[in-house]
Design a protein around this motif. Structure first.
Motif, mmCIF file in Angstrom:
data_model
loop_
_atom_site.group_PDB
_atom_site.id
_atom_site.type_symbol
_atom_site.label_atom_id
_atom_site.label_comp_id
_atom_site.label_asym_id
_atom_site.label_seq_id
_atom_site.Cartn_x
_atom_site.Cartn_y
_atom_site.Cartn_z
ATOM 1 N N GLU A 193 0.836 -1.209 0.000
ATOM 2 C CA GLU A 193 0.000 0.000 0.000
ATOM 3 C C GLU A 193 0.869 1.256 0.000
ATOM 4 O O GLU A 193 0.540 2.250 -0.652
ATOM 5 C CB GLU A 193 -0.920 -0.010 1.226
ATOM 6 C CG GLU A 193 -1.983 1.074 1.199
ATOM 7 C CD GLU A 193 -2.854 1.067 2.449
ATOM 8 O OE1 GLU A 193 -3.569 2.049 2.649
ATOM 9 O OE2 GLU A 193 -2.779 0.093 3.224
ATOM 10 N N ALA A 199 -5.876 0.661 -0.777
ATOM 11 C CA ALA A 199 -6.108 -0.303 0.307
ATOM 12 C C ALA A 199 -7.210 -1.303 -0.051
ATOM 13 O O ALA A 199 -7.120 -2.489 0.283
ATOM 14 C CB ALA A 199 -6.454 0.435 1.594
ATOM 15 N N ARG A 200 -8.251 -0.833 -0.752
ATOM 16 C CA ARG A 200 -9.385 -1.723 -1.082
ATOM 17 C C ARG A 200 -8.945 -2.907 -1.945
ATOM 18 O O ARG A 200 -9.557 -3.974 -1.911
ATOM 19 C CB ARG A 200 -10.493 -0.934 -1.796
ATOM 20 C CG ARG A 200 -10.117 -0.453 -3.169
ATOM 21 C CD ARG A 200 -11.235 0.271 -3.911
ATOM 22 N NE ARG A 200 -10.803 0.668 -5.236
ATOM 23 C CZ ARG A 200 -10.079 1.760 -5.505
ATOM 24 N NH1 ARG A 200 -9.724 2.567 -4.514
ATOM 25 N NH2 ARG A 200 -9.715 2.046 -6.734
ATOM 26 N N GLU A 203 -7.505 -6.072 0.289
ATOM 27 C CA GLU A 203 -8.297 -6.787 1.309
ATOM 28 C C GLU A 203 -8.098 -8.295 1.221
ATOM 29 O O GLU A 203 -8.044 -8.984 2.240
ATOM 30 C CB GLU A 203 -9.781 -6.446 1.154
ATOM 31 C CG GLU A 203 -10.115 -5.041 1.655
ATOM 32 C CD GLU A 203 -11.545 -4.634 1.322
ATOM 33 O OE1 GLU A 203 -12.360 -5.540 1.029
ATOM 34 O OE2 GLU A 203 -11.838 -3.427 1.349
ATOM 35 N N SER A 206 -5.205 -9.532 3.268
ATOM 36 C CA SER A 206 -5.079 -9.148 4.681
ATOM 37 C C SER A 206 -4.582 -10.362 5.479
ATOM 38 O O SER A 206 -3.928 -10.217 6.502
ATOM 39 C CB SER A 206 -6.416 -8.636 5.224
ATOM 40 O OG SER A 206 -7.409 -9.627 5.066
ATOM 41 N N ASN A 212 -4.859 -17.189 -0.839
ATOM 42 C CA ASN A 212 -5.293 -15.800 -1.011
ATOM 43 C C ASN A 212 -4.398 -15.045 -1.985
ATOM 44 O O ASN A 212 -4.867 -14.200 -2.755
ATOM 45 C CB ASN A 212 -5.325 -15.081 0.339
ATOM 46 C CG ASN A 212 -6.483 -15.529 1.201
ATOM 47 O OD1 ASN A 212 -7.417 -16.165 0.709
ATOM 48 N ND2 ASN A 212 -6.432 -15.231 2.489
#
Length: 269
Positions: A193, A199-200, A203, A206, A212
């Motif tokens: 970031e 940031a979106r 996600e 995270s 992921n």
């Protein structure tokens, strides 16, 4: 077949590292696509267990010396180059004393993954793209191999997207059977970031598990190539829902698969 400029970003390539499905494919593709009249640039990390003398690596002074900031720390970018004589293929190596001097690839002598692999992957991605910019070479296709290259697609989408060198590039990701246990550093997303990624978009990582991370890369890619017949149910369903063009697993014992790859690239352009 029309020719195009293809950037290969590889976690590993033989003969610099032992033969695996990935290291062999990266070497084969680089040579085969060059022989088909495409213009190729191929990058990999200069891991500390690569024998520089035996493989005749040498530093490219005009490309080296830039400092890259990762998580508020400066790291010097060193670019080396070598040729695979039998293939007439040139390989660029991303090097840095902090991240790549240890005599290993991604794990220590006990088989544990290095805790800074996330930063090493960030440095590698940034190093590749900054070097391609310096070369003033505009790829049409960027083909990423291995989870260690997973930062490249997000940087192309959000950090280098306005750069004329990368503005129209199509991103292809090969999905392998190269999962790591557990998760990368929990601050992996925030480190990216800082580089200018919204940031979106982060996600999904995270919790930076292998699954992921691969979902994250699929989301940023224009096309996906399956290098494993068993990607796992989670990744397979994510890929199906994504609606992205997919090249299913190809039998590598028949060199006809190379035409299939070329056709896949052309279908994205």
């Amino acid at each position: 077949m029309s020719s195009c400029k293809i950037l290969y970003v590889c976690q590993e390539i033989t003969p610099y590292l032992p033969e695996t499905d990935m290291s062999k494919l990266c070497r084969t593709l680089s040579q085969a696509m060059q022989e088909r009249g495409n213009e190729i640039r191929t990058f990999m990390p200069r891991y500390g267990n690569i024998n520089e003398r035996r493989n005749q690596l040498h530093e490219v002074i005009r490309l080296s010396g830039m400092n890259l900031i990762i998580d508020d720390n400066d790291h010097q970018l060193i670019i080396k180059v070598a040729s695979i004589p039998s293939a007439r293929v040139q390989i660029y190596f991303i090097d840095n004393d902090d991240y790549f001097s240890r005599k290993a690839t991604l794990t220590d002598s006990e088989g544990n993954y290095f805790p800074d692999n996330d930063e090493r992957a960030i440095f590698f991605a940034r190093g590749v793209l900054e070097t391609v910019k310096k070369l003033r070479w505009e790829p049409a296709i960027v083909h990423c191999h291995g989870w260690f290259t997973s930062v490249v697609p997000i940087y192309l989408r959000y950090v280098f997207n306005d750069d004329p060198v990368f503005r129209d590039v199509k991103i292809v990701t090969s999905v392998y059977d190269d999962a790591f246990p557990g998760e990368l550093d929990p601050h992996f997303g925030s480190k990216i970031e800082h580089e200018g990624v919204p940031a979106r978009e982060l996600e999904l990582i995270s919790r930076p598990s292998y699954e992921n991370l691969i979902k994250f890369v699929i989301t940023q890619s224009d096309g996906v190539i399956m290098e494993t017949q068993n990607p796992g149910r989670d990744i397979a369903s994510w890929l199906k829902e994504s609606g992205k063009p997919v090249l299913e697993y190809q039998d590598k014992s028949d060199t006809a698969y190379l035409d299939t790859y070329q056709n896949f690239y052309e279908g994205l352009l």
